[in-house]
Design a protein around this motif. Sequence first.
Motif, PDB file in Angstrom:
ATOM      1  N   GLN A  57      -6.388   5.375  11.867  1.00 49.86           N
ATOM      2  CA  GLN A  57      -7.032   6.040  10.733  1.00 49.86           C
ATOM      3  C   GLN A  57      -6.317   7.357  10.496  1.00 49.86           C
ATOM      4  O   GLN A  57      -6.123   8.143  11.438  1.00 49.86           O
ATOM      5  N   VAL A  58      -5.888   7.641   9.258  1.00 58.17           N
ATOM      6  CA  VAL A  58      -5.099   8.836   8.993  1.00 58.17           C
ATOM      7  C   VAL A  58      -5.677   9.613   7.826  1.00 58.17           C
ATOM      8  O   VAL A  58      -6.481   9.101   7.040  1.00 58.17           O
ATOM      9  N   SER A  59      -5.252  10.857   7.717  1.00 53.25           N
ATOM     10  CA  SER A  59      -5.594  11.670   6.547  1.00 53.25           C
ATOM     11  C   SER A  59      -4.468  11.611   5.512  1.00 53.25           C
ATOM     12  O   SER A  59      -4.708  11.471   4.309  1.00 53.25           O
ATOM     13  N   LYS A  60      -3.239  11.718   6.004  1.00 54.57           N
ATOM     14  CA  LYS A  60      -2.048  11.626   5.153  1.00 54.57           C
ATOM     15  C   LYS A  60      -1.011  10.781   5.893  1.00 54.57           C
ATOM     16  O   LYS A  60      -1.007  10.724   7.124  1.00 54.57           O
ATOM     17  N   ALA A  61      -0.122  10.172   5.137  1.00 56.46           N
ATOM     18  CA  ALA A  61       1.017   9.465   5.727  1.00 56.46           C
ATOM     19  C   ALA A  61       2.291   9.985   5.070  1.00 56.46           C
ATOM     20  O   ALA A  61       2.371  10.090   3.843  1.00 56.46           O
ATOM     21  N   LEU A  62       3.277  10.328   5.897  1.00 56.96           N
ATOM     22  CA  LEU A  62       4.558  10.814   5.384  1.00 56.96           C
ATOM     23  C   LEU A  62       5.653   9.847   5.793  1.00 56.96           C
ATOM     24  O   LEU A  62       5.912   9.662   6.984  1.00 56.96           O
ATOM     25  N   VAL A 119      -2.252  12.967  10.890  1.00 55.90           N
ATOM     26  CA  VAL A 119      -1.181  12.781   9.918  1.00 55.90           C
ATOM     27  C   VAL A 119      -0.216  11.757  10.515  1.00 55.90           C
ATOM     28  O   VAL A 119       0.218  11.908  11.655  1.00 55.90           O
ATOM     29  N   LEU A 120       0.081  10.716   9.761  1.00 58.87           N
ATOM     30  CA  LEU A 120       1.047   9.720  10.212  1.00 58.87           C
ATOM     31  C   LEU A 120       2.425  10.126   9.703  1.00 58.87           C
ATOM     32  O   LEU A 120       2.626  10.268   8.496  1.00 58.87           O
ATOM     33  N   VAL A 121       3.376  10.337  10.620  1.00 62.57           N
ATOM     34  CA  VAL A 121       4.749  10.678  10.265  1.00 62.57           C
ATOM     35  C   VAL A 121       5.634   9.501  10.633  1.00 62.57           C
ATOM     36  O   VAL A 121       5.664   9.070  11.785  1.00 62.57           O
ATOM     37  N   VAL A 122       6.353   8.963   9.648  1.00 60.70           N
ATOM     38  CA  VAL A 122       7.221   7.810   9.865  1.00 60.70           C
ATOM     39  C   VAL A 122       8.670   8.266   9.750  1.00 60.70           C
ATOM     40  O   VAL A 122       9.081   8.790   8.715  1.00 60.70           O
ATOM     41  N   GLY A 123       9.439   8.096  10.818  1.00 62.74           N
ATOM     42  CA  GLY A 123      10.843   8.487  10.803  1.00 62.74           C
ATOM     43  C   GLY A 123      11.217   9.252  12.049  1.00 62.74           C
ATOM     44  O   GLY A 123      10.361   9.856  12.712  1.00 62.74           O
ATOM     45  N   ALA A 124      12.516   9.230  12.386  1.00 56.59           N
ATOM     46  CA  ALA A 124      12.984   9.900  13.599  1.00 56.59           C
ATOM     47  C   ALA A 124      14.150  10.829  13.300  1.00 56.59           C
ATOM     48  O   ALA A 124      15.012  11.039  14.144  1.00 56.59           O
ATOM     49  N   GLY A 125      14.173  11.382  12.094  1.00 48.54           N
ATOM     50  CA  GLY A 125      15.196  12.356  11.737  1.00 48.54           C
ATOM     51  C   GLY A 125      14.640  13.758  11.787  1.00 48.54           C
ATOM     52  O   GLY A 125      13.501  13.994  12.216  1.00 48.54           O
ATOM     53  N   LEU A 126      15.427  14.706  11.338  1.00 50.23           N
ATOM     54  CA  LEU A 126      15.028  16.102  11.430  1.00 50.23           C
ATOM     55  C   LEU A 126      13.922  16.462  10.453  1.00 50.23           C
ATOM     56  O   LEU A 126      13.083  17.318  10.739  1.00 50.23           O
ATOM     57  N   THR A 127      13.887  15.819   9.290  1.00 50.72           N
ATOM     58  CA  THR A 127      12.793  16.093   8.344  1.00 50.72           C
ATOM     59  C   THR A 127      11.471  15.614   8.916  1.00 50.72           C
ATOM     60  O   THR A 127      10.435  16.285   8.773  1.00 50.72           O
ATOM     61  N   ALA A 128      11.497  14.445   9.569  1.00 51.72           N
ATOM     62  CA  ALA A 128      10.288  13.964  10.230  1.00 51.72           C
ATOM     63  C   ALA A 128       9.859  14.936  11.321  1.00 51.72           C
ATOM     64  O   ALA A 128       8.661  15.224  11.493  1.00 51.72           O
ATOM     65  N   ALA A 129      10.821  15.476  12.062  1.00 57.15           N
ATOM     66  CA  ALA A 129      10.503  16.454  13.105  1.00 57.15           C
ATOM     67  C   ALA A 129       9.894  17.713  12.501  1.00 57.15           C
ATOM     68  O   ALA A 129       8.940  18.284  13.058  1.00 57.15           O
ATOM     69  N   ASP A 130      10.414  18.149  11.357  1.00 55.53           N
ATOM     70  CA  ASP A 130       9.830  19.316  10.679  1.00 55.53           C
ATOM     71  C   ASP A 130       8.376  19.056  10.296  1.00 55.53           C
ATOM     72  O   ASP A 130       7.525  19.946  10.394  1.00 55.53           O
ATOM     73  N   GLY A 154       0.790  -1.230   0.000  1.00 55.36           N
ATOM     74  CA  GLY A 154       0.000   0.000   0.000  1.00 55.36           C
ATOM     75  C   GLY A 154       0.818   1.274   0.000  1.00 55.36           C
ATOM     76  O   GLY A 154       0.252   2.371   0.034  1.00 55.36           O
ATOM     77  N   GLU A 155       2.138   1.159  -0.076  1.00 54.61           N
ATOM     78  CA  GLU A 155       2.959   2.368   0.022  1.00 54.61           C
ATOM     79  C   GLU A 155       2.779   3.293  -1.184  1.00 54.61           C
ATOM     80  O   GLU A 155       3.090   4.480  -1.107  1.00 54.61           O
ATOM     81  N   ALA A 156       2.263   2.757  -2.282  1.00 52.65           N
ATOM     82  CA  ALA A 156       2.051   3.572  -3.479  1.00 52.65           C
ATOM     83  C   ALA A 156       0.687   4.262  -3.497  1.00 52.65           C
ATOM     84  O   ALA A 156       0.366   4.966  -4.459  1.00 52.65           O
ATOM     85  N   LEU A 157      -0.117   4.084  -2.460  1.00 53.50           N
ATOM     86  CA  LEU A 157      -1.435   4.732  -2.409  1.00 53.50           C
ATOM     87  C   LEU A 157      -1.277   6.247  -2.399  1.00 53.50           C
ATOM     88  O   LEU A 157      -0.285   6.774  -1.874  1.00 53.50           O
ATOM     89  N   PRO A 158      -2.248   6.974  -2.963  1.00 48.94           N
ATOM     90  CA  PRO A 158      -2.071   8.418  -3.154  1.00 48.94           C
ATOM     91  C   PRO A 158      -1.961   9.236  -1.866  1.00 48.94           C
ATOM     92  O   PRO A 158      -1.461  10.362  -1.909  1.00 48.94           O
ATOM     93  N   PHE A 159      -2.411   8.717  -0.724  1.00 48.60           N
ATOM     94  CA  PHE A 159      -2.315   9.493   0.508  1.00 48.60           C
ATOM     95  C   PHE A 159      -0.962   9.298   1.206  1.00 48.60           C
ATOM     96  O   PHE A 159      -0.704   9.911   2.248  1.00 48.60           O
ATOM     97  N   VAL A 160      -0.086   8.459   0.636  1.00 49.86           N
ATOM     98  CA  VAL A 160       1.228   8.199   1.223  1.00 49.86           C
ATOM     99  C   VAL A 160       2.268   9.051   0.499  1.00 49.86           C
ATOM    100  O   VAL A 160       2.467   8.905  -0.709  1.00 49.86           O
ATOM    101  N   CYS A 188      -3.777   2.527   8.651  1.00 54.68           N
ATOM    102  CA  CYS A 188      -2.384   2.080   8.635  1.00 54.68           C
ATOM    103  C   CYS A 188      -2.169   1.093   9.781  1.00 54.68           C
ATOM    104  O   CYS A 188      -2.574   1.359  10.920  1.00 54.68           O
ATOM    105  N   VAL A 189      -1.543  -0.018   9.460  1.00 52.00           N
ATOM    106  CA  VAL A 189      -1.278  -1.053  10.462  1.00 52.00           C
ATOM    107  C   VAL A 189       0.147  -0.879  10.973  1.00 52.00           C
ATOM    108  O   VAL A 189       1.109  -0.906  10.196  1.00 52.00           O
TER     109      VAL A 189
END
Length: 524
Positions: A418-423, A290-301, A261-267, A405-406
Amino acid sequence: MDLHNKDIVPGEILPVVIIGNGPSGICLSYLLSGHTPYLSPEASHPNPLLHSKLAEQAHLSLLEQDLEYLCEGLEGRSSNPVAVLFDSLLLPDSDFGLEHTSPLEWRYEPERAVPHLVLGKGPPGGAWHAMEGSMLTLSLANWMELPGLKLKDWIRDKRRNVRNDRATPAEIASYYQHYVSQMSLEQSFACRTTVTSVTRQPGNEDGSPPCWRVMGLQRREGEELADGSSVSQEVPFSVLAHNVVLATGTHDIPARLGVEGEALPFVYHSFWELEAAISRGELDQSSDPVLVVGAGLTAADAVLAAHHLNTPVCHVFRRSVTDPGLIFNQLPKLLYPEYHKVHQMMTQQQHRPSPPPHDNAQNLHQSSPSSLSQHHSYTSSPSSYPGYLSFPLHRVVEFRPDRKCVLESDSGERTVVQVSKALVLIGAHPNLSFLDNNGRSLGLDPSKPISCRRNPIEVDPFTNKVVAAGGPGMYAMGPLVGENFVRFLKGGALAIASDLAVRGREGRGAEDVTMDRQVASQIQ
């Protein structure tokens, strides 16, 4: 500069071609253009041992000295010894917040110049031109500057109020572009170019030596149409070089999770896609998280951007919040208050495993904005950040078309949100498609893609020569070799320029970096 206008004689071999026009390529171009560092007779370095070593042959430029000898005993925040050396000379004791004057003086010696060509997709500055323009950079402003032009002074001329020592990416991009003009480097830069192939060229029967062939396309504007627009066209080019420097950075291809599902338009896979969604008015306080995946500075932004809109955030990352490798645990709190705030959020408002069904506590196996609010209402404290929930030691298992998102914890517990967007903001890979197998054979682990943090290109630490290159004369620098910060990538430029100078002095036959005056005049 347009390559099709350059009078490069077919079959002639350029001394150096640099692929990438970000700060790495710009700094190397500066050194190759005849700008030469010496120990200033009036200066001293706060490290007495380093100063005494430099003074032993003070009449020699830094490019002529034994870098390995100078590096002995130095310690710094880079694993590259030449990067630590050059940083120590440009910014003595800056790790301690001190601003000692650099003991180096720069002399312009055109007789030392090595003709070279710098290729880049956009204007000088590389990926900095693609970054969001208002957020502050991670590094202090003086850590972002290149030799010979003080960034603070340049910024002060551009804006009246200098509120702190950090600049915006837009300012940094403009500074790098101005630097190339100010230092008269433009004649070596060919922008709007895409390299498509770098191959080893065997020597010919007529005695011409083996070299590198660099092929690609340069975009240039065609004739202007009646409506004022113009049609761009891509013109192929092909040049030969004794030496090729890989300086492309690592921001070209966003890393992916590789889950269903990573290619879905909300990801999304870039911060800028989030910004575009915000500008379109697609997110506000009533949105699903909003689902934010990652622990770097861009994810923090991304967390900060969503939090600013009061949009709920689910923040998923693989590490523990106390992991010393987490970037937030390495940043001074006073210098980076916004990132310290995100780390507080990650630490204080963590998802807890679901209680047994008979327990009346909040069950987060299917979260929504309302459930997040309820969760925070019963865990509220004076330092709470409403609408935010972190999921440390979790990974994404699946994205579903219904925007669910699981997530799965290290212990195997699964949670559906349940999310609106996933990053998905978990880093990026360089685009090395112009090399065989995307350059994998050059990495520390040839079985994996090249990655700044996990699998950089393996180079000699004192020359930046690529260890597994298919022939002599290939170098790599910057993020490709694990140097993410401008402050330290300048060391790669010093190592390469020094090695080219050594090879030039030794006059290694056909691989010599010098060339006849006729060809030199053709590319200047």
